[in-house]
Design an enzyme around this catalytic site. Structure first.
Site, PDB file in Angstrom:
ATOM      1  N   LEU A 116       0.549  -1.196  -0.181  1.00  0.00           N
ATOM      2  CA  LEU A 116      -0.028   0.022  -0.040  1.00  0.00           C
ATOM      3  C   LEU A 116       0.999   1.494   0.061  1.00  0.00           C
ATOM      4  CD1 LEU A 116      -2.729  -0.835   2.552  1.00  0.00           C
ATOM      5  CD2 LEU A 116      -2.912  -1.189   0.104  1.00  0.00           C
ATOM      6  N   ASP A 117       0.489   2.328  -0.621  1.00  0.00           N
ATOM      7  CA  ASP A 117       1.128   3.560  -0.680  1.00  0.00           C
ATOM      8  C   ASP A 117       1.307   4.017   1.002  1.00  0.00           C
ATOM      9  OD1 ASP A 117       1.150   3.727  -3.456  1.00  0.00           O
ATOM     10  OD2 ASP A 117      -0.579   4.978  -3.319  1.00  0.00           O
ATOM     11  N   SER A 118       2.393   4.750   0.971  1.00  0.00           N
ATOM     12  CA  SER A 118       2.752   5.240   2.346  1.00  0.00           C
ATOM     13  C   SER A 118       1.346   5.989   3.314  1.00  0.00           C
ATOM     14  CB  SER A 118       3.727   6.410   2.477  1.00  0.00           C
ATOM     15  OG  SER A 118       3.867   6.864   3.682  1.00  0.00           O
ATOM     16  N   THR A 120      -1.844   5.832   2.496  1.00  0.00           N
ATOM     17  CA  THR A 120      -2.767   4.708   2.433  1.00  0.00           C
ATOM     18  C   THR A 120      -3.023   3.550   3.551  1.00  0.00           C
ATOM     19  OG1 THR A 120      -3.060   4.524  -0.026  1.00  0.00           O
ATOM     20  CG2 THR A 120      -4.174   2.966   1.040  1.00  0.00           C
TER      21      THR A 120
END
Length: 270
Positions: A116-118, A120
């Site tokens: 997951l993106d930082s 998110t």
């Protein structure tokens, strides 16, 4: 989590933004760099990242201060798999400060299966061994894992249910969106990812003309609504992952409750 939104008008200048913030905020140089890096500073309603930018008398500077920790919640575990709810502003892996590193420090001995993106939050899967890692990578590759996200977008989305089929970096990317709630300045949606491309939700909603609330990479220009400037991160949460377990044969559904900052944003906007 604590959240504070400060607003200042520049009285003397010109000054560098860094010097202005040093005068106004009880933060060290590292702290000022952090709020700039996280996109928590606005100059005349536009997000700004450069400490060396100039500010002049009459300019409005706004600063968002938020307190995020590194606490994670274990959602599911068996002999093969660990699923946790990733907090915002924590990398999934490939860093000594990542969630994967933190889990290994806590004795889990796992490897991230996906990322997951930082910013998110939500369900993140970790494998207990190389065989498990490869088996789940194959499930992702074959689209045998269902991923449901909750997201808040800017603007009032007109369609109740719609599909975005738009390639990302030359690769097929498909997302199905369903509107859950509308307001004048924002829309609350459910997103089902049929593919797993980098920044897929953000790019697909931007393509439709509705940038994700709190997005700092693709959202450009002024953010006129103060309520939207008060959002500390992109409002994307991986709420649910489900699959047929490759080792037990059981159907597994893992759910992560909405985090506090997401709930606060929903209350503020809707």
């Amino acid at each position: 989590m604590g959240l504070e939104f400060l607003s200042f008008f520049v009285e003397k200048g010109p000054l560098s933004l860094r010097d202005f913030l040093k005068c106004k905020l009880p933060l060290s140089g590292r702290g000022i760099k952090r709020v700039l890096d996280r996109g928590w500073v606005f100059l005349n309603e536009e997000r700004i990242f450069k400490a060396g930018a100039w500010v002049f008398p009459g300019d409005k500077v706004e600063v968002l201060l938020a307190d995020y920790g590194r606490d994670y919640e274990v959602l599911y575990k068996d002999d093969f798999l660990l699923a946790v709810s990733k907090p915002p502003f924590l990398l999934t892996n490939e860093s000594k400060d990542s969630l994967e590193a933190l889990l290994n420090e806590d004795g889990y001995r796992v490897r991230a299966i996906h990322r997951l993106d930082s910013e998110t939050s939500g369900v993140t899967l970790f494998a207990k061994g190389e065989e498990v890692f490869e088996a789940f990578k194959e499930l992702f590759k074959n689209r045998a894992i269902d991923k449901i996200y909750k997201v808040i977008a800017e603007g009032s989305v007109k369609e109740d249910l719609f599909k975005v089929d738009f390639p990302i970096e030359g690769r097929e990317a498909i997302t199905i969106f369903k509107v859950l709630k509308r307001a004048k300045i924002a829309t609350y949606l459910e997103a089902k990812l049929l593919t797993g491309r980098k920044h897929q939700i953000r790019i697909h909603l931007l393509k439709k003309g509705y940038p994700v609330v709190g997005d700092k990479l693709y959202r450009k220009g002024k953010i006129e609504e103060e309520a939207l400037r008060k959002v500390p991160r992109n409002m994307i949460h991986c709420e649910k992952i489900s699959f047929r377990h490759p080792f037990t044969g059981e159907y597994v559904q893992i759910v992560s409750p909405l985090p506090q900052d997401f709930v606060m944003t929903l209350k503020r906007l809707f």
